[in-house]
Design an enzyme around this catalytic site. Structure first.
Site, PDB file in Angstrom:
ATOM      1  N   GLY A 219       0.832  -1.195   0.000  1.00  0.00           N
ATOM      2  CA  GLY A 219       0.000   0.000   0.000  1.00  0.00           C
ATOM      3  C   GLY A 219       0.865   1.242   0.000  1.00  0.00           C
ATOM      4  CG  ASN A 220      -0.163   4.709  -1.585  1.00  0.00           C
ATOM      5  OD1 ASN A 220      -0.844   5.567  -1.035  1.00  0.00           O
ATOM      6  ND2 ASN A 220      -0.565   4.075  -2.680  1.00  0.00           N
ATOM      7  NE  ARG A 221       3.853   8.167   5.045  1.00  0.00           N
ATOM      8  CZ  ARG A 221       4.778   9.065   5.339  1.00  0.00           C
ATOM      9  NH1 ARG A 221       6.009   8.893   4.865  1.00  0.00           N
ATOM     10  NH2 ARG A 221       4.493  10.101   6.073  1.00  0.00           N
ATOM     11  CB  SER A 222      -2.754   8.134  -0.454  1.00  0.00           C
ATOM     12  OG  SER A 222      -3.922   8.895  -0.661  1.00  0.00           O
ATOM     13  CB  ALA A 285      -1.446   7.374  -3.955  1.00  0.00           C
TER      14      ALA A 285
END
Ligand code: PMT
Length: 408
Positions: A219-222, A285
């Site tokens: 995943g990512n930090r959005s 994102a």
């Protein structure tokens, strides 16, 4: 219609919703103060409010018939409740009882006032009044937090003697203080004109999660904050908005249709399912890679290292820009850690976008997760630098630019 950013209430359509509490009598004075400030006022009352003050008193002071029921055939024949919700530039609820706050926080629409609040896109201000123990109760405070999170302005209550002989926080603010609060909100509240009326806007927001196995994902930090702010802003400008959201914990902006997804593939499907549309804004994102085949069971640790076999995800933004279903504007975001302008301009051209918004990520006070951001927008023969600030304000300024570019 005058813009909400004007520093007075002159010509503004204020819908005063009166809740059922002893402080309802003060709402009569509020009508007078609002009219003195230049506002056009209409009044809607809950059933409870009518036990304290008569609709006729409000009618005499506001100069318009007071609305008391969803089921009033005469009123529905002239200005129906949906029309009234649209008429309002601002809704003011005074007094807002604990019961009314609970209903609003939970999206009830079981009487005229709650239905108006759900059906409107106008900003809402509430002036609570209740017994101090009800005010301090965790349920009431949680409902308030929910409402504040949706952008509802809370004016008061004051601390002092209460009707039942006790003292504490719960007194309705004085009418002049409520008007002062509205004027302050007016100065700070963004535009709510209809510049995007009749247009459908699809916004993507948040991260995507690409499952590796039943317990892990890439995943990512959005956080979704930027995209949600853009969706809310487009809605306030009159657009029909579909918000395709990755896994985030944010309330849905008022009036926006939300579709929750998890992976890039699901986001791709949901975005195209929302078409045809006039404008696409890709603030999500989206993962560029996803596991070729997620493991059916939890991956066990065995070797010192683990290689993941990843394949490219569909580039939703590029595919949207390439299709021809009558889109008027395609807007991308570029999240970069270096050479922000250079990479953003590259994506503008490579993905054949009308507009790209570059923001720096990996910094403390902007990009992912933060409430703040710093952005520059680029189009074929121009650019605009936005002053760093809250994502909500930047979203409004971006929508202003989108309105301009539609006409360009
Ligand atoms: O959500 P927040 O915490 O508020 O943070 C906001 C934000 C930093 C996520 C946001 O402002 C932002 O920059 N979003 C785009 C992030 C991104 O994925 O950038 P990118 O440079 O990798 O992608 C460029 C564009 O292509 C984006 O519009 C993206 O949505 C789109 N894309 C990317 C890959 C893919 N497979 N499909 C896409 O549509």
């Amino acid at each position: 219609m005058a813009k909400e950013s004007e520093s007075h209430l002159k010509g503004r359509h204020v819908l005063l919703c009166v809740g059922g509490g002893i402080a309802a009598y003060k709402a009569l004075e509020l009508v007078r103060r609002l009219r003195d400030a230049g506002a056009e006022v209409q009044v809607a009352m809950t059933a409870g409010a009518q036990h304290f003050v008569t609709p006729l008193s409000f009618q005499a002071l506001s100069g318009s018939p007071t609305r008391t029921s969803l089921w009033d055939s005469a009123a529905e024949a002239s200005m129906g409740h949906i029309e009234l919700a649209r008429w309002a530039d601002r809704i003011v609820i005074a007094p807002a009882t604990a019961d009314l706050l609970a209903k609003l926080a939970n999206g009830f629409a079981d009487d005229l006032v709650t239905t108006l609040c759900l059906a409107t896109t106008a900003p809402i201000s509430i002036a609570p009044a209740m017994n101090h123990r009800m005010w301090l109760h965790p349920a009431t405070q949680a409902n308030l937090a929910t409402l504040r999170g949706r952008g509802v302005q809370v004016i008061g209550p004051e601390d002092g003697p209460l009707a039942e002989g006790e003292s504490g926080p719960g007194r309705l603010s004085e009418p002049e203080d409520i008007v002062a609060g509205l004027l302050a909100a007016n100065a700070a509240t963004p535009a709510t004109d209809n510049a995007l009326k009749g247009l459908k806007v699809v916004v993507s927001a948040g991260p995507t999660y690409e499952d590796l196995d039943p317990v892990r994902y890439l995943g990512n930090r959005s956080s979704g904050k930027m995209g949600f702010a853009v969706a809310a802003s487009a809605r306030r400008r009159g657009a029909e908005v579909v918000l395709v959201a990755g896994p985030v914990h944010l309330p849905t902006p008022a009036g926006v249709k939300r579709v929750d997804v998890r992976s890039a593939a699901q986001m791709h499907e949901a975005v195209f399912a929302a078409f045809p549309a006039d404008i696409y804004i890709g603030a999500a994102a989206v993962a560029d890679y996803t596991p070729r085949a997620p493991a059916a069971n939890k991956i066990k640790k065995s070797n010192e290292s683990l290689a993941l076999d990843l394949v490219r995800t569909p580039d939703i933004l590029a595919e949207v820009a390439a299709q021809t279903q009558g889109l008027k504007l395609v807007v991308g975001f570029a999240a970069e850690t270096e050479n922000v302008a250079g990479y953003a301009r590259g994506k503008l051209v490579a993905k054949r976008l009308d507009l790209i918004v570059a923001n720096r990520v990996g910094v403390a006070d902007g990009g992912f997760e933060s409430d703040q951001n710093a952005m520059t927008a680029f189009w074929q023969d121009g650019e605009r630098v936005f002053a760093p600030g809250p994502k909500t304000r930047l979203a409004d300024e971006l929508v202003d630019l989108i309105v301009e570019r539609l006409d360009a």
